[in-house]
Design a protein around this motif. Structure first.
Motif, mmCIF file in Angstrom:
data_model
loop_
_atom_site.group_PDB
_atom_site.id
_atom_site.type_symbol
_atom_site.label_atom_id
_atom_site.label_comp_id
_atom_site.label_asym_id
_atom_site.label_seq_id
_atom_site.Cartn_x
_atom_site.Cartn_y
_atom_site.Cartn_z
ATOM 1 N N PHE A 6 0.716 -0.897 0.148
ATOM 2 C CA PHE A 6 0.108 0.241 -0.441
ATOM 3 C C PHE A 6 0.966 1.307 -0.366
ATOM 4 O O PHE A 6 0.784 2.400 -0.706
ATOM 5 N N LEU A 7 2.039 1.317 0.612
ATOM 6 C CA LEU A 7 3.038 2.703 1.112
ATOM 7 C C LEU A 7 3.510 2.228 -0.226
ATOM 8 O O LEU A 7 3.498 3.927 -0.892
ATOM 9 N N ASN A 8 3.552 2.032 -0.641
ATOM 10 C CA ASN A 8 4.030 1.383 -2.339
ATOM 11 C C ASN A 8 3.690 1.614 -3.565
ATOM 12 O O ASN A 8 3.979 2.527 -5.068
ATOM 13 N N LEU A 9 2.440 1.723 -3.180
ATOM 14 C CA LEU A 9 0.625 3.072 -4.524
ATOM 15 C C LEU A 9 1.844 4.202 -4.790
ATOM 16 O O LEU A 9 2.334 4.591 -4.328
ATOM 17 N N SER A 10 1.214 4.405 -6.029
ATOM 18 C CA SER A 10 1.551 6.354 -6.356
ATOM 19 C C SER A 10 0.852 7.379 -5.092
ATOM 20 O O SER A 10 -0.125 6.262 -4.487
ATOM 21 N N ASP A 11 0.955 8.784 -5.523
ATOM 22 C CA ASP A 11 0.329 9.152 -4.319
ATOM 23 C C ASP A 11 -1.456 8.984 -4.791
ATOM 24 O O ASP A 11 -2.073 9.321 -3.961
ATOM 25 N N GLU A 12 -1.015 9.022 -6.269
ATOM 26 C CA GLU A 12 -2.425 9.043 -6.836
ATOM 27 C C GLU A 12 -3.959 7.531 -6.585
ATOM 28 O O GLU A 12 -5.024 8.197 -6.418
ATOM 29 N N LYS A 13 -3.169 7.211 -6.561
ATOM 30 C CA LYS A 13 -4.037 5.392 -5.924
ATOM 31 C C LYS A 13 -3.752 5.663 -5.151
ATOM 32 O O LYS A 13 -5.056 5.044 -4.418
ATOM 33 N N ARG A 14 -3.115 5.582 -3.641
ATOM 34 C CA ARG A 14 -3.748 5.574 -1.997
ATOM 35 C C ARG A 14 -4.413 6.526 -1.980
ATOM 36 O O ARG A 14 -4.959 5.929 -1.361
ATOM 37 N N GLU A 15 -4.009 7.950 -2.721
ATOM 38 C CA GLU A 15 -5.135 8.820 -2.007
ATOM 39 C C GLU A 15 -6.526 7.793 -2.336
ATOM 40 O O GLU A 15 -7.241 8.975 -2.296
ATOM 41 N N ARG A 16 -6.727 7.947 -3.640
ATOM 42 C CA ARG A 16 -7.983 7.413 -4.021
ATOM 43 C C ARG A 16 -8.700 6.364 -3.301
ATOM 44 O O ARG A 16 -9.920 6.681 -3.390
ATOM 45 N N PHE A 17 -7.850 5.303 -2.888
ATOM 46 C CA PHE A 17 -8.352 4.243 -2.068
ATOM 47 C C PHE A 17 -8.933 4.546 -0.718
ATOM 48 O O PHE A 17 -9.681 4.051 -0.394
ATOM 49 N N ILE A 18 -7.718 5.663 -0.473
ATOM 50 C CA ILE A 18 -8.099 6.056 1.031
ATOM 51 C C ILE A 18 -9.559 7.121 0.656
ATOM 52 O O ILE A 18 -10.136 7.111 1.697
ATOM 53 N N GLU A 19 -9.978 7.716 0.308
ATOM 54 C CA GLU A 19 -11.363 8.310 -0.096
ATOM 55 C C GLU A 19 -12.183 7.268 -0.175
ATOM 56 O O GLU A 19 -12.883 7.691 0.614
ATOM 57 N N GLU A 20 -12.577 6.628 -0.917
ATOM 58 C CA GLU A 20 -13.101 5.888 -1.677
ATOM 59 C C GLU A 20 -13.686 4.704 0.444
ATOM 60 O O GLU A 20 -14.534 4.487 0.703
ATOM 61 N N ALA A 21 -12.513 4.423 0.771
ATOM 62 C CA ALA A 21 -12.851 3.882 1.844
ATOM 63 C C ALA A 21 -13.298 4.578 3.377
ATOM 64 O O ALA A 21 -13.939 4.378 3.242
ATOM 65 N N PHE A 22 -13.138 5.587 3.452
ATOM 66 C CA PHE A 22 -13.497 6.642 4.084
ATOM 67 C C PHE A 22 -14.588 7.123 3.750
ATOM 68 O O PHE A 22 -15.547 7.399 4.549
ATOM 69 N N ARG A 23 -14.836 7.305 2.641
ATOM 70 C CA ARG A 23 -16.626 7.077 2.053
ATOM 71 C C ARG A 23 -17.477 6.098 2.504
ATOM 72 O O ARG A 23 -18.585 6.518 3.204
ATOM 73 N N GLU A 24 -17.238 4.865 2.982
ATOM 74 C CA GLU A 24 -17.580 3.422 3.240
ATOM 75 C C GLU A 24 -17.884 3.197 5.108
ATOM 76 O O GLU A 24 -18.897 3.286 5.278
ATOM 77 N N PHE A 25 -17.431 4.280 5.261
ATOM 78 C CA PHE A 25 -17.399 3.720 6.652
ATOM 79 C C PHE A 25 -17.411 5.292 7.469
ATOM 80 O O PHE A 25 -17.782 5.157 8.569
ATOM 81 N N ALA A 26 -17.995 5.889 6.824
ATOM 82 C CA ALA A 26 -18.374 7.228 7.329
ATOM 83 C C ALA A 26 -20.005 7.195 6.712
ATOM 84 O O ALA A 26 -20.765 7.660 7.686
ATOM 85 N N TRP A 27 -20.676 6.361 5.687
ATOM 86 C CA TRP A 27 -21.519 6.702 5.694
ATOM 87 C C TRP A 27 -22.079 4.695 6.198
ATOM 88 O O TRP A 27 -23.255 4.974 6.706
ATOM 89 N N TYR A 28 -21.472 4.098 6.877
ATOM 90 C CA TYR A 28 -21.694 3.462 7.355
ATOM 91 C C TYR A 28 -21.416 2.541 8.414
ATOM 92 O O TYR A 28 -20.259 2.786 8.610
ATOM 93 N N ASN A 29 -21.790 2.313 9.642
ATOM 94 C CA ASN A 29 -21.127 1.155 10.244
ATOM 95 C C ASN A 29 -20.277 0.107 10.423
ATOM 96 O O ASN A 29 -20.057 -0.500 9.464
ATOM 97 N N PHE A 30 -18.959 0.151 11.092
ATOM 98 C CA PHE A 30 -18.547 -1.263 10.741
ATOM 99 C C PHE A 30 -18.992 -2.449 9.955
ATOM 100 O O PHE A 30 -18.505 -2.992 9.145
ATOM 101 N N GLU A 31 -19.594 -2.866 10.415
ATOM 102 C CA GLU A 31 -19.915 -4.127 10.476
ATOM 103 C C GLU A 31 -20.826 -4.244 9.245
ATOM 104 O O GLU A 31 -21.020 -5.082 8.533
ATOM 105 N N ALA A 32 -21.968 -3.349 9.080
ATOM 106 C CA ALA A 32 -22.451 -2.996 7.146
ATOM 107 C C ALA A 32 -21.909 -2.293 6.497
ATOM 108 O O ALA A 32 -21.470 -2.382 5.031
ATOM 109 N N ALA A 33 -20.619 -2.476 6.855
ATOM 110 C CA ALA A 33 -19.101 -1.460 5.894
ATOM 111 C C ALA A 33 -18.865 -2.588 4.910
ATOM 112 O O ALA A 33 -18.789 -4.169 5.192
ATOM 113 N N SER A 34 -18.658 -2.467 3.760
ATOM 114 C CA SER A 34 -17.801 -3.926 2.565
ATOM 115 C C SER A 34 -17.348 -3.137 1.842
ATOM 116 O O SER A 34 -16.761 -1.937 0.925
#
Length: 218
Positions: A6-34
């Motif tokens: 993960f740390l070796n990903l390009s900045d663009e790919k790493r930031e896109r992954f972080i953004e999408e993961a934040f969106r998922e865990f912000a909108w859903y509780n941990f158990e419901a997050a997918s």
């Protein structure tokens, strides 16, 4: 914590992954997050996630540490020495928190869920860490400010800290009631928790600060 892959990903790919993961865990509780929703939205293979993190909890803990680190960065940019009074400093800190929400809405939404809406048992033991950090910071501030005559010395440090934190958190309810700020709707729409009207937010913080000052000053 993230693997080397993960740390070796390009900045663009790493930031896109972080953004999408934040969106998922912000909108859903941990158990419901997918994880499946995350990889579908990113268009990557499911196995990629497990090359980056051990499991869903590992990813959630990374996001929590990342979001807290971002908020602390905002808070530390406000220096006590730049203000004549503690109350000016306190107000500036709160307004900087609003800046954090407006500029990094997904981080803010994630921390809001962690602090107020998350109820999944798998992460229950991790939910109070941010509140404990806040309590430690407030205790440090109050102890130092007592020596400067900011607070009524007849009040214990513990009582002052409890009052400050409780009132600071209650501003969310004030905003929802007074300005019809709907946190849940804003989260679902992917907009900042506090909306966009900073002038109204600033007025609410100013009034709260004046109330706290009158209640706690000598």
């Amino acid at each position: 914590m993230p693997k080397e892959t993960f740390l070796n990903l390009s900045d663009e790919k790493r930031e896109r992954f972080i953004e999408e993961a934040f969106r998922e865990f912000a909108w859903y509780n941990f158990e419901a997050a997918s994880i499946n929703r995350i990889i579908k939205n990113l268009g990557i293979a499911r196995g990629s996630v497990y090359q980056y993190f051990e499991d869903k909890l590992d990813l959630w803990l990374y996001l929590k540490e990342y979001a807290e680190g971002q908020k602390v960065r905002y808070i530390r940019s406000v220096r006590r020495t730049d203000f004549a009074s503690f109350w000016d400093y306190y107000q500036a800190l709160y307004l900087k928190g609003i800046d954090f929400d407006l500029e990094q809405p997904l981080c803010s939404q994630f921390l809001y869920r962690v602090g107020f809406k998350e109820n999944s048992q798998e992460v229950a033991s991790y939910l109070n860490s941010w509140k404990m950090k806040a309590q430690g910071m407030f205790t440090h501030w109050v102890s130092e400010e007592k020596a400067q005559g900011t607070f009524d010395l007849s009040l214990s440090t513990e009582i002052i800290v409890h009052f400050l934190i409780t009132m600071s958190l209650s501003i969310a309810e004030l905003l929802q009631n007074r300005y019809q700020v709907n946190f849940d709707r804003n989260m679902q729409q992917g907009t900042p928790l506090f909306g966009q009207n900073k002038e109204e937010l600033t007025q609410a913080v100013t009034e709260l600060t004046q109330l706290l000052k009158k209640a706690l000053q000598p």
